[in-house]
Design an enzyme around this catalytic site. Structure first.
Site, mmCIF file in Angstrom:
data_model
loop_
_atom_site.group_PDB
_atom_site.id
_atom_site.type_symbol
_atom_site.label_atom_id
_atom_site.label_comp_id
_atom_site.label_asym_id
_atom_site.label_seq_id
_atom_site.Cartn_x
_atom_site.Cartn_y
_atom_site.Cartn_z
ATOM 1 N N ASP A 111 -45.294 35.098 30.658
ATOM 2 C CA ASP A 111 -46.057 35.894 31.513
ATOM 3 C C ASP A 111 -45.231 36.862 32.165
ATOM 4 O O ASP A 111 -45.537 37.743 33.374
ATOM 5 C CB ASP A 111 -46.623 34.978 32.737
ATOM 6 C CG ASP A 111 -45.339 34.249 33.502
ATOM 7 O OD1 ASP A 111 -44.404 34.227 33.301
ATOM 8 O OD2 ASP A 111 -46.200 33.717 34.655
ATOM 9 N N GLU A 112 -44.054 37.212 31.646
ATOM 10 C CA GLU A 112 -43.111 38.454 32.321
ATOM 11 C C GLU A 112 -42.565 39.148 31.076
ATOM 12 O O GLU A 112 -42.065 38.659 30.106
ATOM 13 C CB GLU A 112 -42.005 37.727 33.055
ATOM 14 C CG GLU A 112 -42.431 37.297 34.488
ATOM 15 C CD GLU A 112 -41.190 36.866 35.081
ATOM 16 O OE1 GLU A 112 -40.170 37.395 35.044
ATOM 17 O OE2 GLU A 112 -41.276 35.969 35.832
#
Length: 403
Positions: A111-112
């Site tokens: 998610d990054e």
DNA sequence: TCTGGGGTCCTAGGACCC
DNA sequence: TCTGGGGTCCTAGGACCC
């Protein structure tokens, strides 16, 4: 030349993605709007908070704490299970969108990510692109992201961590003093729970105080880590955005057992399942392992690990399992209740066909063929379609997920 | 109903060699 | 009998990240 870096961070990723999926399925509640968390499976003794909604955060619920503790803080808390497949798909959608801006993207986690926009844009145009990404993700993918804008990765990451959700923040060099230095040291990337008390003893509470501490003193006290924390506190980071695909340096699987196990034969069976999965992944990367490692956790949370270098690099299930089994036997004290068992391979090297055909033994070639037949079936019919660890007497609770 | 799983990097100490 | 250092490889364990 000054680099232009963005850090994109999905807000409450697991929870947001689950919320969208539920809405798509016709749910009339958005779990982002109520006290809710994504949690592990308590019946398998992995009941911890993996992601939380903003309303859950207001109750003081933190990521990593037990669901039991979380419910004490908020009795009406709703708990939803993990869904890796959904997360992977959602993450891929985000990357497809971001690739429209640059292909220099480092996937830092599910998610990054970091974007190197140096060749694309400068100044206000960059900031406008950051806002555009923020808006487009929200409109097209229905979840929100924070975007950090800076001239290096560390500052971009720190920036995206400022107020959440759904925000764009800059952290340029001339903003370090006002935006970063007042923050508590625990906010600094790479400063964890073991280091914070030590800094407290040195009367260091804020990132600014750390930045002004003598660098040599920090090196003396913390070694390389000390040099790094001083540089980070001063906003210094020369690392590149690693946008090229890199093969892993190690591959491992571990599992918390549904009940403590104190029979070595059962541990061996589970170890074989873990080894099969690890070596399968190893072969899919076309890598060979030089080191085998086995980890045990007792019911009292005491961790032990043993590792050994192999006589030669291999990806054969049989050879690697033989080594793992030896490691298990040499470290397991009879009767000790075991909570978790894990195995991993390290010091991975690229498989070189020529080298292999020249030096491999007849037996290892035979093993390789067996592994290949099994791998092909797994790839075709799913990971759990075939296993050589036939009977497993733990109520079938040790089921590994497809890879 | 206490406490996941998958990684990376670093350090300390011992073995061994020159 | 006493006892150097430097370098490298290996292993166990720990800190940190998401």
């Amino acid at each position: 030349m000054e680099r232009q870096i963005l850090h994109v961070d999905v807000n409450n990723a697991f929870l947001s993605w689950t919320a969208i999926e539920m809405l798509n399925q016709g749910s009339d509640i958005d779990i982002r709007e109520i006290p809710s968390v994504i949690g592990g499976d308590e019946s398998r003794r992995s009941g911890i908070v993996l992601a939380k909604s903003p309303k859950a955060k207001i109750f003081g619920i933190t990521t990593g704490e037990t669901l039991y503790q979380a419910r004490m803080k908020c009795p009406s808390l709703k708990v939803y299970p993990m869904n890796y497949k959904l997360y992977k798909e959602s993450s891929n959608k985000l990357y497809q969108l971001l690739f429209q801006y640059t292909d220099k993207i480092e996937r830092f986690s599910i998610d990054e990510c970091f974007l190197d926009m140096t060749d694309c844009l400068m100044g206000d145009a960059l900031l406008n692109k950051a806002y555009e990404i923020n808006q487009r993700v929200k409109n097209e993918l229905k979840f929100t992201v924070n975007v950090g804008v800076a001239h290096n990765k560390l500052l971009a990451k720190m920036a995206s961590d400022f107020t959440k959700p759904d925000r764009v923040h800059t952290l340029f060099e001339n903003e370090i003093e006002t935006k970063m230095w007042p923050l508590h040291v625990s906010e600094l990337f790479m400063l964890g729970r073991k280091t914070i008390p030590k800094l407290y003893n040195m009367r260091i509470k804020t990132i600014g105080e750390l930045a002004k501490t003598d660098k040599q003193l920090l090196i003396k006290k913390f070694g390389k880590h000390g040099a790094m924390m001083w540089e980070y506190a001063n906003g210094i980071d020369n690392s590149e955005v690693q946008y090229k695909f890199e093969k892993p340096k190690g591959i491992g699987n571990s599992t918390t057992l549904p009940v403590d196990v104190n029979e070595i034969t059962k541990l061996e069976e589970i170890l074989l399942l873990l080894t099969e999965q690890v070596t399968y992944r190893l072969r899919r990367y076309n890598l060979l392992a030089n080191v085998v490692n086995v980890q045990l956790r007792t019911k009292d949370f005491e961790d032990k690990s043993h590792q050994r270098k192999l006589p030669e690099a291999t990806s054969n299930t049989k050879d690697i399992y033989a080594e793992a089994k030896e490691l298990l036997h040499e470290m397991y004290k009879n009767g000790t209740p075991i909570r978790l068992i894990g195995m991993r391979v390290d010091n991975l090297v690229e498989k070189n066909e020529l080298q292999l055909s020249l030096f491999s033994h007849e037996d290892s070639e035979k093993q390789e063929k067996i592994d290949k037949v099994v791998d092909d079936l797994k790839q075709k019919y799913g990971y759990n379609s075939i296993t050589r660890a036939g009977k497993l007497n733990l109520d079938n609770k040790i089921k590994l997920k497809d890879v």
